[in-house]
Design an enzyme around this catalytic site. Structure first.
Site, PDB file in Angstrom:
ATOM      1  N   ASP A  63      -0.363 -14.650  -2.776  1.00  0.00           N
ATOM      2  CA  ASP A  63      -0.656 -13.453  -2.015  1.00  0.00           C
ATOM      3  C   ASP A  63      -1.705 -12.671  -2.823  1.00  0.00           C
ATOM      4  OD1 ASP A  63       1.453 -11.302   0.026  1.00  0.00           O
ATOM      5  OD2 ASP A  63      -0.721 -11.371  -0.228  1.00  0.00           O
TER       6      ASP A  63
HETATM    7  C1  GLC Z   1      -1.387  -8.802   1.940  1.00  0.00           C
HETATM    8  C2  GLC Z   1      -0.101  -9.340   2.500  1.00  0.00           C
HETATM    9  C3  GLC Z   1      -0.231 -10.731   3.059  1.00  0.00           C
HETATM   10  C4  GLC Z   1      -1.616 -10.901   3.622  1.00  0.00           C
HETATM   11  C5  GLC Z   1      -2.581 -10.868   2.452  1.00  0.00           C
HETATM   12  C6  GLC Z   1      -4.028 -10.977   2.914  1.00  0.00           C
HETATM   13  O1  GLC Z   1      -1.135  -8.019   0.797  1.00  0.00           O
HETATM   14  O2  GLC Z   1       1.054  -9.332   1.659  1.00  0.00           O
HETATM   15  O3  GLC Z   1       0.783 -10.886   4.049  1.00  0.00           O
HETATM   16  O4  GLC Z   1      -1.724 -12.136   4.304  1.00  0.00           O
HETATM   17  O5  GLC Z   1      -2.422  -9.701   1.654  1.00  0.00           O
HETATM   18  O6  GLC Z   1      -4.393  -9.842   3.632  1.00  0.00           O
END
Ligand code: GLC
Length: 741
Positions: A274
């Site tokens: 993430d």
């Molecule tokens: C965010 C979220 C994740 C998302 C990623 C990209 O912090 O936790 O669900 O897909 O970053 O935006």
């Protein structure tokens, strides 16, 4: 066929059976042999779309493997041209985006889609999202979120399919099918992403990004099954979760990512961190620095570093110093290259800009309307709804009546809110402007000002009926939006009290990202609809339901608690040693009451033992009868290949067509571990004409009655069970059966 060729084909067929094909692996081998260490690390680096010049330069130097958040097709093609035609090896980029519940055409948030209990509709929504997003160059979406969520304080419950693992599994698989189709190389296909792996929905106290404590039985019985199903269904990618599990951050969790995901589930797709989650292991206190964080993540098998700048900053030094073997890096790179081959990007890297934009196609808007209709839950109706097509004057009140941006809900970055059809616009079109009196009452849901309430009261007085739209702005749910109090914000309650005091029939419509503790507001209303942010066509759908053009069929995918303090609250709870048979109300307890006078059982003195509305609950404008289950046998052997057939008859006992979701629940009465009082094992949504009956049949296998022991190992134990077929998680008459050795 020459022997060599036959041997090659033999290998190809065998490898294809495991999801890999020899031709692709051979192309990967050939590419890997030519890649420098820097170019390998470049493939593991995912950057956010930024200034074209700096990003473009990095791409041309082969230092970027994928880009997140670029949605201008012209820019996508320009960056792709730099990768394919300017970088030394011409490896194409993947462009990724959070297409969570639609792209241009925004569908209900995932919690609202789960409320449809209609996987086919959810698959259709995902397909439409992919068709629209790929037209902008997006070939990878970070969806579905499969985090079982049992605490509505957690804002990201909005992005989940709620509290039940089976519902999360069925809805997640539907989205994966819709995004990926059965041909990932199709230009309208998007790689899906099973996230957040794992356990994020159990963030302590519902506070986002918080720690989780997950004993193996909970992990194996509740948290992991949806993800295992996703891996088995061929989801192209996984994403690590921000949280630590029992102290181990997921992005450095080798047990989860190697032993479970790669070895047990045979996943050979891409695992992306993430956002910045690798580097955040420093904050977690398990990595001393980026070198250490990179070591932990690479060892755990995280293929791509999303905007963490750990891999690009630290990986080369680790390899040069001999602390990280380059074969580990090679394994990560192979997974990324394999995804790019599977997406067909080497053969077809560019977007066909001549393709007419599919955005907002009438069929897309119609599907979004159906999804918002089917995701709306009728909680209460004393007869006021439906209003019909000529209800006289309608007062349309509340801060969500005309909130084109907020009805889109969380994670709708591509929503064009001027396209949103709000409830006010739809009701004006349906009933005529002259028959709709609009008074928002508040400027927005958090507005504490009482100044607008009198105008709302006046509107209600001048009308025959009032419909009040309340709930949450989009920013109140989703990531980083946990709430410690789930009551209506601002002066919404005061607004409802004033309007209800007029004595006019009042329907209240909630538009929110989560279940709210709205018992008081619901009590004062004559009818209540609950919609989890419905997207572009939310207003159209609600007008159709309010008027009766559509019959609501939504069912709660989460438990609605009376008070915030009851969370985590869910139907599949343990019975405890002290299940409450009766409760006392706080105000009825005498002064100087005896210590043992309240029953000494498991409930809250100020909230009782029950939720406001249970999981799986939802009414219709018609009525249904669901018979008790009829079983094909009174027992089934553990080793039986033949499932137990469970069937029931569902009848539309009312006067209009409607859809009912028949839910199959079981209970294991005695186990070596305490078992939940109920577990959803299947469901089926059926549409019936007035008076029509249908037999709904389920197959129940011994495997569905298994669970996991304290050691996390699967257990299946002979014993007595009960089974229900019902329209929610509390109704129905159980029938007993036994599982035999
Ligand atoms: C965010 C979220 C994740 C998302 C990623 C990209 O912090 O936790 O669900 O897909 O970053 O935006």
């Amino acid at each position: 066929m020459a022997l060599a060729a036959a041997a090659f084909m033999g290998v190809a067929c065998c490898m294809a059976a495991t999801g890999r094909d020899a031709a692709t692996e051979a192309r990967i081998d050939s590419l890997m042999a030519r890649m420098t260490l820097q170019e390998k690390i470049g493939q593991l680096n995912q950057l956010n779309a930024a200034r074209f010049d700096t990003l473009g330069a990095a791409v041309a130097q082969g230092r970027v493997g994928s880009i997140i958040n670029e949605v201008d097709p012209e820019v996508v093609n320009s960056l792709q041209r730099k990768a394919v035609e300017e970088s030394r090896l011409g490896i194409p980029l993947i462009f990724a985006r959070d297409v969570i519940h639609g792209f241009n055409t925004v569908f209900p948030i995932p919690l609202g889609q789960a409320a449809t209990w209609n996987p086919q509709l959810v698959e259709e929504a995902a397909r439409i999202a992919a068709v629209e997003a790929t037209a902008s160059g997006i070939r990878w979406t970070f969806s579905p979120m499969m985090d079982v969520s049992r605490d509505a304080r957690w804002g990201r419950i909005a992005e989940s399919a709620g509290e039940d693992p089976l519902l999360n599994e069925r809805m997640g698989l539907a989205m994966i099918r819709g995004y990926q189709t059965d041909n990932l190389a199709d230009p309208t296909a998007m790689a899906a992403c099973a996230k957040h792996f794992a356990g994020y929905g159990f963030s302590e106290a519902g506070k986002d990004y918080n720690t989780t404590w997950l004993p193996l039985p909970l992990l194996e019985d509740v948290v992991l099954p949806p993800f295992e199903a996703a891996a088995g269904a061929g989801v192209a990618t996984f994403m690590t979760s921000f949280n630590d599990i029992n102290g181990v951050p997921s992005s450095g969790n080798s047990w989860l990512m190697r032993d479970v995901l790669r070895d047990r589930w045979r996943f050979d797709g891409v695992l992306v961190s993430d956002w910045n989650a690798i580097t955040e292991m420093i904050n977690h206190g398990v990595a001393a620095d980026k070198l250490h964080a990179t070591m932990l993540a690479a060892t755990a098998g995280v293929d791509i570093d999303m905007e963490g700048h750990a891999y690009p900053d630290a990986m080369e030094a680790l390899v040069r110093e001999g602390r990280l073997d380059e074969t580990v890096v090679d394994g990560l790179v192979r997974n990324v290259l394999r995804l790019k081959f599977r997406l067909g990007l080497f053969d077809n890297p560019y977007i066909d800009l001549s393709r007419p934009s599919p955005a907002y196609a009438p069929a897309h808007l119609a599907a979004a309307t159906r999804a918002a209709e089917e995701g709306t839950i009728l909680l209460k109706n004393g007869g006021m709804l439906p209003l019909g097509l000529k209800p006289g004057k309608v007062a349309v009140i509340g801060p969500m009546a005309d909130a084109p941006y907020d009805q889109g809900g969380t994670w709708a970055p591509d929503l064009q809110h001027e396209r949103s059809v709000t409830p006010l616009a739809a009701l004006r079109r349906l009933y005529g402007e002259e028959n709709v009196i609009h008074a928002p009452g508040l400027g927005y849901t958090r507005d504490k000002s009482l100044d607008g309430i009198q105008a709302a009261v006046k509107a209600a007085r001048e009308a025959d009926v009032a419909v009040c739209f309340v709930g949450e702005e989009a920013v109140m749910s989703g990531e980083a939006h946990s709430m410690a109090d789930l009551g209506l914000k601002g002066a919404q309650t005061a607004l409802l009290e004033a309007v209800c005091a007029t004595g006019k029939p009042v329907a209240v419509v909630f538009m929110a990202g989560r279940p709210l503790t709205a018992g008081k507001e619901i009590d004062m209303a004559d009818a209540v609809l609950y919609a989890f942010h419905g997207g572009t066509m939310a207003g159209e759908a609600l007008a159709n339901i309010i008027s009766g053009k559509a019959n609501p069929s939504g069912k709660l995918p989460v438990t609605m608690a009376r008070m915030t303090g009851q969370y985590p609250m869910y139907y599949a709870h343990k019975n405890t040693g002290r299940p409450p048979e009766w409760t006392v109300d706080l105000d009825s307890i005498p002064v100087e009451a005896l210590q043992t006078s309240t029953g000494c059982t498991s409930y809250y003195l100020d909230a009782g033992k029950d939720p406001l509305y249970p999981f799986g609950y939802g009414l219709s404008y018609t009525t249904f009868d669901i018979s008790a289950p009829r079983l094909s046998a009174s027992s089934i052997a553990i080793g039986s290949e033949t499932p137990l057939t469970v069937e029931c008859t569902v009848t539309n006992t009312g006067d209009r067509e409607g859809a009912e979701t028949v839910q199959l629940y079981v209970r294991d009465l005695v186990g070596s571990l305490a078992r939940p009082v109920k577990e959803l094992k299947d469901f089926r949504k059926v549409t019936l004409k007035p008076g029509e009956s249908k037999v709904v049949s389920f197959a129940l296998t011994p495997g569905q009655l298994s669970f996991h022991g304290l050691d996390g190992k699967p257990l299946i134990e002979a014993g007595d069970f009960q089974v229900w077929t019902a329209g929610n998680s509390v109704d129905g008459t159980p029938v007993s059966f036994s599982l035999t050795d």
